[in-house]
Design a protein around this motif. Structure first.
Motif, short mmCIF file in Angstrom:
data_model
loop_
_atom_site.label_atom_id
_atom_site.label_comp_id
_atom_site.label_asym_id
_atom_site.label_seq_id
_atom_site.Cartn_x
_atom_site.Cartn_y
_atom_site.Cartn_z
N MET A 1 0.84 -1.18 0.00
CA MET A 1 0.00 0.00 0.00
C MET A 1 0.88 1.24 0.00
O MET A 1 1.96 1.25 0.55
N SER A 2 0.38 2.29 -0.59
CA SER A 2 1.11 3.54 -0.68
C SER A 2 1.07 4.28 0.65
O SER A 2 0.17 4.09 1.45
N THR A 3 2.02 5.15 0.82
CA THR A 3 2.02 5.97 2.02
C THR A 3 0.98 7.07 1.88
O THR A 3 0.62 7.46 0.75
N VAL A 40 -15.49 12.75 13.75
CA VAL A 40 -14.53 13.83 13.49
C VAL A 40 -13.22 13.65 14.25
O VAL A 40 -12.23 14.30 13.92
N THR A 41 -13.20 12.77 15.22
CA THR A 41 -11.96 12.55 15.96
C THR A 41 -11.06 11.53 15.27
O THR A 41 -9.90 11.42 15.58
N LYS A 42 -11.61 10.81 14.31
CA LYS A 42 -10.81 9.82 13.58
C LYS A 42 -9.86 10.51 12.63
O LYS A 42 -10.19 11.51 12.01
N GLU A 43 -8.71 9.95 12.48
CA GLU A 43 -7.76 10.46 11.51
C GLU A 43 -7.99 9.81 10.16
O GLU A 43 -8.51 8.71 10.07
N ILE A 44 -7.61 10.51 9.14
CA ILE A 44 -7.71 9.97 7.79
C ILE A 44 -6.60 8.94 7.64
O ILE A 44 -5.43 9.22 7.92
N ASP A 45 -6.95 7.75 7.19
CA ASP A 45 -5.92 6.72 7.04
C ASP A 45 -5.67 6.40 5.57
O ASP A 45 -6.32 6.94 4.68
#
Length: 70
Positions: A1-3, A40-45
């Motif tokens: 997977m890409s960074t 909204v507290t989740k980070e984009i992964d």
């Protein structure tokens, strides 16, 4: 997977391509907001970025297929 950084670069390049070569399609990108998370507290992964990139690719591919029939 890409960074995540690489995916963001790819997303940026693809949206720039759409903006410059397919302005009629670009206007719809703002109408289809990127829904990455309901929390909204989740980070984009990486998976979210990868999914968004894939959706942009599919959008462009479908547009080209349906509008370049000559």
């Amino acid at each position: 997977m890409s960074t995540p950084e690489y995916l963001i670069i790819q997303i940026n390049e693809l949206t720039t391509l759409i903006e410059t070569r397919y302005p009629e399609l670009y206007k719809f990108l703002e109408e289809e907001p990127l829904t990455l998370s309901t929390d909204v507290t989740k980070e984009i992964d990486e998976n979210m970025l990868s999914d968004y990139l894939e959706s942009l690719n599919q959008l462009l591919k479908n547009h080209v297929i349906t509008h370049n029939k000559n």
